[in-house]
Design a protein around this motif. Structure first.
Motif, PDB file in Angstrom:
ATOM      1  N   SER A  94       0.226   1.025  10.557  1.00 36.46           N
ATOM      2  CA  SER A  94      -1.295   0.500   9.700  1.00 36.46           C
ATOM      3  C   SER A  94      -0.708  -0.030   8.525  1.00 36.46           C
ATOM      4  N   GLY A  95      -0.107  -0.163   8.044  1.00 36.59           N
ATOM      5  CA  GLY A  95       0.687  -0.707   6.818  1.00 36.59           C
ATOM      6  C   GLY A  95       1.223  -0.331   5.825  1.00 36.59           C
ATOM      7  N   LEU A  96       1.479   1.389   5.355  1.00 39.30           N
ATOM      8  CA  LEU A  96       1.769   2.271   5.092  1.00 39.30           C
ATOM      9  C   LEU A  96       3.264   1.040   3.942  1.00 39.30           C
ATOM     10  N   ILE A  97       3.359   1.238   2.262  1.00 43.32           N
ATOM     11  CA  ILE A  97       4.588   0.623   2.348  1.00 43.32           C
ATOM     12  C   ILE A  97       5.882   2.062   1.445  1.00 43.32           C
ATOM     13  N   GLY A  98       5.180   2.814   0.774  1.00 47.71           N
ATOM     14  CA  GLY A  98       5.447   3.601   0.037  1.00 47.71           C
ATOM     15  C   GLY A  98       4.965   4.806  -0.321  1.00 47.71           C
ATOM     16  N   VAL A  99       5.455   6.146  -0.700  1.00 41.15           N
ATOM     17  CA  VAL A  99       4.526   7.400  -0.562  1.00 41.15           C
ATOM     18  C   VAL A  99       5.588   7.859  -2.131  1.00 41.15           C
ATOM     19  N   THR A 100       4.520   8.250  -2.394  1.00 44.47           N
ATOM     20  CA  THR A 100       4.612   9.283  -3.711  1.00 44.47           C
ATOM     21  C   THR A 100       4.673  10.191  -3.721  1.00 44.47           C
ATOM     22  N   LEU A 101       5.423  11.321  -4.075  1.00 45.12           N
ATOM     23  CA  LEU A 101       5.122  13.044  -3.891  1.00 45.12           C
ATOM     24  C   LEU A 101       6.217  13.368  -4.542  1.00 45.12           C
ATOM     25  N   TYR A 102       5.361  13.971  -5.380  1.00 46.66           N
ATOM     26  CA  TYR A 102       5.857  15.286  -6.260  1.00 46.66           C
ATOM     27  C   TYR A 102       6.443  16.594  -6.051  1.00 46.66           C
ATOM     28  N   GLN A 103       7.332  17.437  -6.290  1.00 48.44           N
ATOM     29  CA  GLN A 103       7.952  18.147  -5.552  1.00 48.44           C
ATOM     30  C   GLN A 103       7.328  19.521  -6.928  1.00 48.44           C
ATOM     31  N   GLU A 104       6.507  18.816  -8.199  1.00 44.10           N
ATOM     32  CA  GLU A 104       5.883  19.647  -9.472  1.00 44.10           C
ATOM     33  C   GLU A 104       6.647  20.189 -10.068  1.00 44.10           C
ATOM     34  N   ILE A 145       0.886  -1.051  -0.212  1.00 46.58           N
ATOM     35  CA  ILE A 145      -0.027   0.330   0.185  1.00 46.58           C
ATOM     36  C   ILE A 145       1.044   0.978  -0.193  1.00 46.58           C
ATOM     37  N   SER A 146       0.881   2.298  -0.622  1.00 48.00           N
ATOM     38  CA  SER A 146       1.361   3.320  -1.145  1.00 48.00           C
ATOM     39  C   SER A 146       0.267   4.141  -0.964  1.00 48.00           C
ATOM     40  N   ILE A 147       0.439   5.696  -0.730  1.00 47.64           N
ATOM     41  CA  ILE A 147      -0.390   6.654  -0.921  1.00 47.64           C
ATOM     42  C   ILE A 147       0.946   8.167  -1.734  1.00 47.64           C
ATOM     43  N   GLU A 148      -0.499   8.652  -2.125  1.00 47.78           N
ATOM     44  CA  GLU A 148       0.097   9.776  -2.892  1.00 47.78           C
ATOM     45  C   GLU A 148      -1.145  11.198  -2.628  1.00 47.78           C
ATOM     46  N   THR A 149      -0.891  11.860  -1.092  1.00 42.48           N
ATOM     47  CA  THR A 149      -2.007  12.516  -0.227  1.00 42.48           C
ATOM     48  C   THR A 149      -1.305  14.191   0.100  1.00 42.48           C
ATOM     49  N   TYR A 150      -1.473  14.416   1.017  1.00 40.31           N
ATOM     50  CA  TYR A 150      -0.818  15.926   1.182  1.00 40.31           C
ATOM     51  C   TYR A 150      -0.101  15.394   2.830  1.00 40.31           C
ATOM     52  N   SER A 151       1.019  16.570   2.318  1.00 40.03           N
ATOM     53  CA  SER A 151       2.190  16.920   3.477  1.00 40.03           C
ATOM     54  C   SER A 151       1.644  16.076   4.491  1.00 40.03           C
ATOM     55  N   LEU A 152       2.532  15.525   5.069  1.00 43.69           N
ATOM     56  CA  LEU A 152       2.678  14.528   6.717  1.00 43.69           C
ATOM     57  C   LEU A 152       3.260  15.012   7.468  1.00 43.69           C
ATOM     58  N   SER A 153       3.672  14.926   9.438  1.00 45.95           N
ATOM     59  CA  SER A 153       4.367  14.543   9.476  1.00 45.95           C
ATOM     60  C   SER A 153       5.306  13.336   9.753  1.00 45.95           C
ATOM     61  N   GLN A 154       6.918  13.446  10.666  1.00 45.31           N
ATOM     62  CA  GLN A 154       7.151  12.141  11.187  1.00 45.31           C
ATOM     63  C   GLN A 154       6.456  11.109  11.653  1.00 45.31           C
ATOM     64  N   LYS A 155       6.080  11.698  12.624  1.00 43.20           N
ATOM     65  CA  LYS A 155       4.964  11.226  13.823  1.00 43.20           C
ATOM     66  C   LYS A 155       4.299  10.260  12.912  1.00 43.20           C
ATOM     67  N   GLU A 156       3.244  11.084  12.017  1.00 41.49           N
ATOM     68  CA  GLU A 156       2.116  10.585  11.180  1.00 41.49           C
ATOM     69  C   GLU A 156       2.211   9.423  10.437  1.00 41.49           C
ATOM     70  N   TYR A 157       3.707   9.756   9.592  1.00 40.05           N
ATOM     71  CA  TYR A 157       3.831   8.447   8.618  1.00 40.05           C
ATOM     72  C   TYR A 157       4.453   7.538   9.902  1.00 40.05           C
ATOM     73  N   GLU A 158       4.492   7.976  10.576  1.00 40.99           N
ATOM     74  CA  GLU A 158       5.070   6.504  11.864  1.00 40.99           C
ATOM     75  C   GLU A 158       3.657   5.371  11.816  1.00 40.99           C
ATOM     76  N   ILE A 159       2.654   6.275  12.357  1.00 41.85           N
ATOM     77  CA  ILE A 159       1.267   5.783  12.639  1.00 41.85           C
ATOM     78  C   ILE A 159       0.629   4.972  11.200  1.00 41.85           C
ATOM     79  N   LEU A 160       0.792   5.630  10.308  1.00 40.75           N
ATOM     80  CA  LEU A 160       0.436   5.171   8.800  1.00 40.75           C
ATOM     81  C   LEU A 160       1.187   3.667   8.526  1.00 40.75           C
ATOM     82  N   ILE A 161       2.684   4.414   8.986  1.00 43.58           N
ATOM     83  CA  ILE A 161       3.516   2.464   8.832  1.00 43.58           C
ATOM     84  C   ILE A 161       3.189   1.435   9.407  1.00 43.58           C
TER      85      ILE A 161
END
Length: 355
Positions: free
Chosen positions: A163-173, A145-161
């Protein structure tokens, strides 16, 4: 953080890009400063042969497939190029959990085992708990499971991991700070440096797969590719344990978006892909269904990650097929048709990475 260096690197590139460069294609390894020469070298055939050889060495014949799942198009940003921008008067929609499960089951039945969950950027209507529970639900069906969403904090990413998060897509645009300001009129995404730093918050939280890119067309595309190369070079040196991908999204038509962008021709985009693959042979190149069937067929083998049969609207697979799309897709082959094509070319379509 790369944000500490980005201004100096940008200044250097804008000066250096005016000069002439060359590179010896016969050497085995390429360094970051070879990017200028690689982009000026016209021998694409030799570059392509080297990339194919490297990909066979590091990835075998595998083509890793995934599918996007849009769960909300609420957005509070003013990004001039996006069909979901806050100023657009479109039918705003957020899937409830029963609707999300219906979409998840549909995707699971296609054989896909890696999904990319997307939202518009609205941390109120698509709040963190909503995102977290969606990942928990998705984990029942999918191995990756990967996500492409708004910016999150390090702590929020830790919680999602957890829960099962594996990857993050984030473009600088766009890496061009002045153009970034021009295209991001308001909202939290208008903070250039915060956007740039978010990817490192995800890495420090323990995300295992990272996908970065620039939305090609917003600024001088040669400049964007060289900045993207420097960003990847920095990440590989600082965080070598992560598996990386680079995407090359070309800007597409979208609802109420005025076309005022740079055009990148197919041959030039392939040139960009080959140049970065020679410098970074172990990273994936990710090509989505933004691109048409003919282009995706042409880069199969250079690209080792590809989306398939994508719906870019909320609930677009089973529920709300006619709702507003974030952007138009150009490769409309079904899962089965694309699987069969990959096999016909002698590659192996795999629906999950390492599980």
């Amino acid at each position: 953080m790369f944000s500490k260096y980005v201004d100096n690197i940008s200044k250097y590139i804008k000066n250096e890009i005016k000069n002439k460069h060359s590179v010896n294609l016969n050497k085995e390894f390429f360094l970051i400063n070879d990017i200028f020469g690689l982009l000026e070298n016209s021998d694409l055939r030799t570059m392509a042969k080297k990339v194919i050889k490297n990909n066979k060495k590091y990835f075998g014949n595998n083509i890793f497939l995934y599918a996007p799942l849009y769960i909300s198009n609420y957005c509070i940003n003013g990004c001039k190029y996006c069909g979901f921008k806050a100023l657009n008067k479109i039918d705003r929609r957020k899937l409830n959990y029963d609707e999300i499960e219906k979409e998840l089951i549909y995707l699971k039945n296609t054989g896909i085992d890696h999904i990319l969950i997307l939202t518009g950027e609205d941390p109120i209507n698509s709040d963190f708990e909503y995102l977290n529970y969606t990942i928990i639900m998705a984990k029942k069906y999918f191995k990756e499971i990967s996500i492409e969403t708004y910016s999150l904090s390090q702590k929020e990413y830790e919680i999602l991991i957890n829960s099962g998060l594996i990857g993050v897509t984030l473009y600088q645009e766009t890496y061009d700070k002045e153009n970034y300001k021009k295209y991001h009129l308001f909202g939290p995404k208008s903070d250039y440096y915060k956007r740039l730093e978010t990817i490192e918050y995800a890495i420090k939280a323990g995300v295992r797969e990272i996908n970065i890119g620039a939305l090609l067309g917003l600024s001088n595309p040669d400049y964007e590719i060289i900045m993207l190369a420097h960003h990847m070079n920095y990440l590989l040196k600082e965080y070598p344990e992560v598996e990386y991908s680079i995407s090359f999204p070309r800007i597409k038509n979208a609802y109420n978006v005025k076309n005022e962008f740079f055009t990148i021709k197919d041959k030039r985009l392939i040139h960009y892909i080959l140049a970065l693959k020679l410098i970074f042979p172990r990273i994936h190149i990710n090509i989505s269904t933004r691109e048409n069937k003919e282009f995706r067929n042409a880069v199969l083998g250079f690209a080792t990650k590809m989306s398939v049969a994508s719906a870019t609207n909320v609930g677009g697979y089973t529920l709300y097929k006619n709702s507003t799309k974030q952007f138009e897709t150009d490769d409309n082959r079904t899962f089965e048709e694309f699987f069969d094509y990959i096999k016909k070319r002698g590659y192996y379509p795999t629906t999950v990475n390492w599980f």
